[in-house]
Structures are given as C-alpha cells and as structure tokens.
Design an enzyme around this catalytic site. Structure first.
Site, mmCIF file in Angstrom:
data_model
loop_
_atom_site.group_PDB
_atom_site.id
_atom_site.type_symbol
_atom_site.label_atom_id
_atom_site.label_comp_id
_atom_site.label_asym_id
_atom_site.label_seq_id
_atom_site.Cartn_x
_atom_site.Cartn_y
_atom_site.Cartn_z
ATOM 1 N N ASN A 183 47.417 31.504 -56.285
ATOM 2 C CA ASN A 183 48.199 30.755 -55.295
ATOM 3 C C ASN A 183 48.244 29.249 -55.580
ATOM 4 O O ASN A 183 48.344 28.434 -54.669
ATOM 5 C CB ASN A 183 47.707 31.064 -53.883
ATOM 6 C CG ASN A 183 46.258 30.686 -53.678
ATOM 7 O OD1 ASN A 183 45.622 30.153 -54.599
ATOM 8 N ND2 ASN A 183 45.737 30.913 -52.491
ATOM 9 N N TYR A 200 32.923 28.827 -55.411
ATOM 10 C CA TYR A 200 33.410 29.740 -54.366
ATOM 11 C C TYR A 200 32.282 30.607 -53.789
ATOM 12 O O TYR A 200 32.558 31.679 -53.243
ATOM 13 C CB TYR A 200 34.529 30.617 -54.921
ATOM 14 C CG TYR A 200 35.892 29.941 -54.922
ATOM 15 C CD1 TYR A 200 36.526 29.598 -53.722
ATOM 16 C CD2 TYR A 200 36.550 29.656 -56.112
ATOM 17 C CE1 TYR A 200 37.778 28.987 -53.708
ATOM 18 C CE2 TYR A 200 37.809 29.047 -56.109
ATOM 19 C CZ TYR A 200 38.410 28.717 -54.900
ATOM 20 O OH TYR A 200 39.653 28.123 -54.887
ATOM 21 N N HIS A 238 44.147 24.649 -54.522
ATOM 22 C CA HIS A 238 43.056 24.679 -53.541
ATOM 23 C C HIS A 238 43.083 23.402 -52.718
ATOM 24 O O HIS A 238 43.410 22.331 -53.235
ATOM 25 C CB HIS A 238 41.711 24.773 -54.263
ATOM 26 C CG HIS A 238 40.528 24.517 -53.358
ATOM 27 N ND1 HIS A 238 39.976 25.511 -52.596
ATOM 28 C CD2 HIS A 238 39.835 23.383 -53.086
ATOM 29 C CE1 HIS A 238 38.975 24.989 -51.875
ATOM 30 N NE2 HIS A 238 38.870 23.701 -52.164
ATOM 31 N N GLU A 249 32.705 19.393 -52.156
ATOM 32 C CA GLU A 249 33.563 19.828 -53.265
ATOM 33 C C GLU A 249 33.930 18.657 -54.170
ATOM 34 O O GLU A 249 34.036 18.814 -55.395
ATOM 35 C CB GLU A 249 34.819 20.504 -52.717
ATOM 36 C CG GLU A 249 34.506 21.809 -51.998
ATOM 37 C CD GLU A 249 35.725 22.441 -51.328
ATOM 38 O OE1 GLU A 249 35.567 23.513 -50.721
ATOM 39 O OE2 GLU A 249 36.831 21.866 -51.407
ATOM 40 N N LYS A 268 45.177 25.040 -59.737
ATOM 41 C CA LYS A 268 44.481 26.207 -60.297
ATOM 42 C C LYS A 268 45.066 26.594 -61.663
ATOM 43 O O LYS A 268 46.141 26.118 -62.048
ATOM 44 C CB LYS A 268 44.578 27.360 -59.296
ATOM 45 C CG LYS A 268 43.824 27.098 -57.983
ATOM 46 C CD LYS A 268 43.885 28.313 -57.059
ATOM 47 C CE LYS A 268 43.088 28.083 -55.780
ATOM 48 N NZ LYS A 268 43.071 29.292 -54.913
HETATM 49 N N1 UDP Z 1 41.810 34.971 -52.103
HETATM 50 C C1 UDP Z 1 42.197 36.210 -52.581
HETATM 51 N N2 UDP Z 1 42.389 37.231 -51.676
HETATM 52 C C2 UDP Z 1 42.224 37.068 -50.345
HETATM 53 C C3 UDP Z 1 41.823 35.799 -49.856
HETATM 54 C C4 UDP Z 1 41.622 34.776 -50.769
HETATM 55 O O1 UDP Z 1 42.359 36.387 -53.780
HETATM 56 O O2 UDP Z 1 42.421 38.023 -49.581
HETATM 57 C C5 UDP Z 1 41.588 33.861 -53.055
HETATM 58 C C6 UDP Z 1 42.742 32.862 -53.070
HETATM 59 O O3 UDP Z 1 42.867 32.347 -54.392
HETATM 60 C C7 UDP Z 1 42.248 31.797 -52.109
HETATM 61 C C8 UDP Z 1 40.742 31.767 -52.437
HETATM 62 O O4 UDP Z 1 40.430 33.139 -52.676
HETATM 63 O O5 UDP Z 1 42.901 30.562 -52.300
HETATM 64 C C9 UDP Z 1 39.864 31.223 -51.351
HETATM 65 O O6 UDP Z 1 40.133 31.908 -50.147
HETATM 66 P P1 UDP Z 1 40.283 31.138 -48.764
HETATM 67 O O7 UDP Z 1 40.299 32.154 -47.680
HETATM 68 O O8 UDP Z 1 39.282 30.048 -48.691
HETATM 69 O O9 UDP Z 1 41.791 30.553 -48.872
HETATM 70 P P2 UDP Z 1 42.306 29.050 -49.028
HETATM 71 O O10 UDP Z 1 41.329 28.157 -48.304
HETATM 72 O O11 UDP Z 1 42.382 28.769 -50.504
HETATM 73 O O12 UDP Z 1 43.665 29.056 -48.403
HETATM 74 MG MG MG Z 2 39.279 28.013 -48.473
#
Ligand code: UDP
Ligand code: MG
Length: 141
Positions: free
Chosen positions: A112, A49, A115, A126, A9
């Site tokens: 974070n 997203y 991805h 994707e 990211k």
């Molecule tokens: N995210 C966020 N706040 C939250 C949950 C997710 O900002 O409470 C962001 C974070 O960058 C995350 C992305 O949205 O990686 C996609 O969320 P997902 O729940 O799919 O998490 P991931 O699969 O990336 O662990």
């Molecule tokens: Mg996810």
C-alpha cells in the site's frame, strides 16, 4: 510544529513513484527534515512492525518490507500525524478516499505504497528507529 515518520515502501520505489509521492507530500505543506534510501532486512523490518507480530499478515508484511529499498522520511507540519494519515488514506486502497496516496497508487492492503505514524509517541519512536539526531535537519531555529 509536529513531526511524523513516513516510509515510501518498496512497492513505491519499484514503481518509480518516489518523486510523485514526495511532490504530493510537499504540496500538502509537509517539510522534509530527514530522508534516506535504505533497505530493511527481515530482522529490522520485523522489529519496526513488532506491534503486529501476532497478526496473520505479519510474515508477509516483513517479507514485503524487506523486499527492496524504501525511503523513510521525517516530516514536519502543524498537526503532522493526523494530517499525514488523512493524506495517505485508509490501509486498504479499496477503502481509501479519492485523491489519497493509497487510493491513487496502491495495489492492495498489503502493498500500500506508504507508511505513516499513528500517534505522536510512535512518530518519535519510529523517527529514532531510522534517524540519528544529526540526520534530522533543524528548519526552525
Ligand atoms: N497490512 C496487511 N494486511 C492487513 C493489515 C495491514 O498486509 O490486513 C499491512 C499493510 O502494509 C499495513 C501494515 O500492515 O500498512 C501495517 O498495518 P496497520 O494496521 O498499522 O496499517 P497502517 O497504519 O499502515 O494504515
Ligand atoms: Mg499502522
């Protein structure tokens, strides 16, 4: 052989961690079969997203993901999807296991670092979002 879609990211690129994170990925046994440096627009980040459109963090997520260059990659390994999710750790670095990419390098739940696809079906969708067939190298004949 299974595939997953990873994205380093914009925070990962800004913090000069492309090399460190790819080293960790390769040391874990993943083969890179496609890779590019690109910059998402708000539109393409929002499309990627779209599943999170109704979530409260969607706006911030789209801003962040379009805030600078990122590095999408297709990775190949047995059990790639689940093994990669284990390697990157929980979404929130505060909850991520020791030694995971997010525990090591991420600042917050939003920013974070990385991805990883959450299913084989999403990995295919994707992967196709970022790469044409010609851009994916066949390392197994
Ligand atoms: N995210 C966020 N706040 C939250 C949950 C997710 O900002 O409470 C962001 C974070 O960058 C995350 C992305 O949205 O990686 C996609 O969320 P997902 O729940 O799919 O998490 P991931 O699969 O990336 O662990
Ligand atoms: Mg996810």
């Amino acid at each position: 052989m299974e595939r997953t879609l990873a994205i380093l990211k914009p925070d990962c690129v800004r913090k000069n961690l492309i090399g460190a994170v790819i080293e960790k990925i390769q040391n874990a046994g993943f083969k890179v079969v496609a890779l590019k440096l690109t910059k998402l627009t708000k539109e393409t980040a929002g499309e990627f997203y779209a599943v999170h459109k109704e979530r409260p963090f969607y706006g911030e997520l789209v801003e962040f993901m379009s805030s600078g260059p990122c590095v999408p990659m297709i990775l190949e390994k047995d059990n790639a999807v689940a093994d990669f999710r284990a390697l990157i750790g929980a979404t929130d670095p505060a909850e991520a296991a020791e030694g995971t990419v997010r525990k090591l390098y991420a600042d917050s739940k939003g920013e974070n670092i990385i991805h990883g696809s959450d299913s084989q079906e999403n990995a295919k969708l994707e992967g196709a979002f970022f790469f044409s067939t010609e851009e994916v190298v066949k390392i197994h004949a």
